[in-house]
Motif scaffolding. Structure first.
Motif, PDB file in Angstrom:
ATOM      1  N   UNK A   6      72.129 -31.448 -19.038  1.00  0.00           N
ATOM      2  CA  UNK A   6      71.259 -31.322 -17.866  1.00  0.00           C
ATOM      3  C   UNK A   6      70.771 -29.886 -17.722  1.00  0.00           C
ATOM      4  N   UNK A   7      71.677 -28.942 -17.930  1.00  0.00           N
ATOM      5  CA  UNK A   7      71.287 -27.527 -17.861  1.00  0.00           C
ATOM      6  C   UNK A   7      70.293 -27.184 -18.961  1.00  0.00           C
ATOM      7  N   UNK A   8      70.524 -27.688 -20.129  1.00  0.00           N
ATOM      8  CA  UNK A   8      69.633 -27.411 -21.257  1.00  0.00           C
ATOM      9  C   UNK A   8      68.245 -27.983 -20.984  1.00  0.00           C
ATOM     10  N   UNK A   9      68.178 -29.204 -20.483  1.00  0.00           N
ATOM     11  CA  UNK A   9      66.903 -29.817 -20.174  1.00  0.00           C
ATOM     12  C   UNK A   9      66.181 -29.053 -19.059  1.00  0.00           C
ATOM     13  N   UNK A  10      66.937 -28.608 -18.071  1.00  0.00           N
ATOM     14  CA  UNK A  10      66.349 -27.847 -16.969  1.00  0.00           C
ATOM     15  C   UNK A  10      65.798 -26.524 -17.474  1.00  0.00           C
ATOM     16  N   UNK A  11      66.560 -25.878 -18.334  1.00  0.00           N
ATOM     17  CA  UNK A  11      66.100 -24.599 -18.905  1.00  0.00           C
ATOM     18  C   UNK A  11      64.862 -24.788 -19.770  1.00  0.00           C
ATOM     19  N   UNK A  12      64.845 -25.842 -20.563  1.00  0.00           N
ATOM     20  CA  UNK A  12      63.672 -26.116 -21.400  1.00  0.00           C
ATOM     21  C   UNK A  12      62.443 -26.438 -20.552  1.00  0.00           C
ATOM     22  N   UNK A  13      62.647 -27.186 -19.492  1.00  0.00           N
ATOM     23  CA  UNK A  13      61.537 -27.509 -18.597  1.00  0.00           C
ATOM     24  C   UNK A  13      61.015 -26.247 -17.924  1.00  0.00           C
ATOM     25  N   UNK A  15      61.328 -23.165 -19.057  1.00  0.00           N
ATOM     26  CA  UNK A  15      60.692 -22.371 -20.103  1.00  0.00           C
ATOM     27  C   UNK A  15      59.293 -22.898 -20.409  1.00  0.00           C
ATOM     28  N   UNK A  16      59.140 -24.215 -20.471  1.00  0.00           N
ATOM     29  CA  UNK A  16      57.821 -24.818 -20.701  1.00  0.00           C
ATOM     30  C   UNK A  16      56.863 -24.517 -19.568  1.00  0.00           C
ATOM     31  N   UNK A  17      57.354 -24.562 -18.343  1.00  0.00           N
ATOM     32  CA  UNK A  17      56.521 -24.258 -17.184  1.00  0.00           C
ATOM     33  C   UNK A  17      56.064 -22.803 -17.202  1.00  0.00           C
ATOM     34  N   UNK A  18      56.984 -21.895 -17.504  1.00  0.00           N
ATOM     35  CA  UNK A  18      56.644 -20.472 -17.577  1.00  0.00           C
ATOM     36  C   UNK A  18      55.628 -20.235 -18.691  1.00  0.00           C
ATOM     37  N   UNK A  19      55.811 -20.890 -19.836  1.00  0.00           N
ATOM     38  CA  UNK A  19      54.876 -20.732 -20.952  1.00  0.00           C
ATOM     39  C   UNK A  19      53.492 -21.263 -20.584  1.00  0.00           C
ATOM     40  N   UNK A  20      53.449 -22.406 -19.904  1.00  0.00           N
ATOM     41  CA  UNK A  20      52.160 -22.998 -19.521  1.00  0.00           C
ATOM     42  C   UNK A  20      51.426 -22.097 -18.531  1.00  0.00           C
ATOM     43  N   UNK A  21      52.159 -21.547 -17.569  1.00  0.00           N
ATOM     44  CA  UNK A  21      51.536 -20.647 -16.593  1.00  0.00           C
ATOM     45  C   UNK A  21      51.069 -19.369 -17.295  1.00  0.00           C
ATOM     46  N   UNK A  22      51.873 -18.866 -18.195  1.00  0.00           N
ATOM     47  CA  UNK A  22      51.513 -17.645 -18.926  1.00  0.00           C
ATOM     48  C   UNK A  22      50.289 -17.840 -19.793  1.00  0.00           C
ATOM     49  N   UNK A  23      50.203 -18.957 -20.468  1.00  0.00           N
ATOM     50  CA  UNK A  23      49.037 -19.222 -21.310  1.00  0.00           C
ATOM     51  C   UNK A  23      47.805 -19.528 -20.471  1.00  0.00           C
TER      52      UNK A  23
END
Length: 66
Positions: A6-13, A15-23
């Motif tokens: 659950x922690x890994x999935x939350x971290x990946x989500x 990270x994906x959100x931060x990457x999407x906002x950054x791009x």
């Protein structure tokens, strides 16, 4: 699911959100700059003759203009 997954999935989500906002913030900007163009023009004698003729006609029509 375990707590670790659950922690890994939350971290990946996250990270994906931060990457999407950054791009999304990196939108390309196009700037077009045109340097001023200097144009040198020479008045044609014909233009002066026409202006002189118009001035003469104006003076004939209005003799008290000046």
């Amino acid at each position: 699911m375990t707590r670790h997954h659950t922690r890994t999935r939350t971290r990946l989500a996250l990270l994906g959100l931060v990457a999407a906002v950054g791009l999304g913030a990196c939108t390309p900007t196009v700037r077009l700059q045109v340097d001023p163009i200097q144009i040198y023009a020479k008045l044609d004698a014909d233009v002066r003759v026409r202006l002189d003729k118009e001035l003469q006609d104006l003076l004939i029509e209005n003799p008290n203009l000046f």
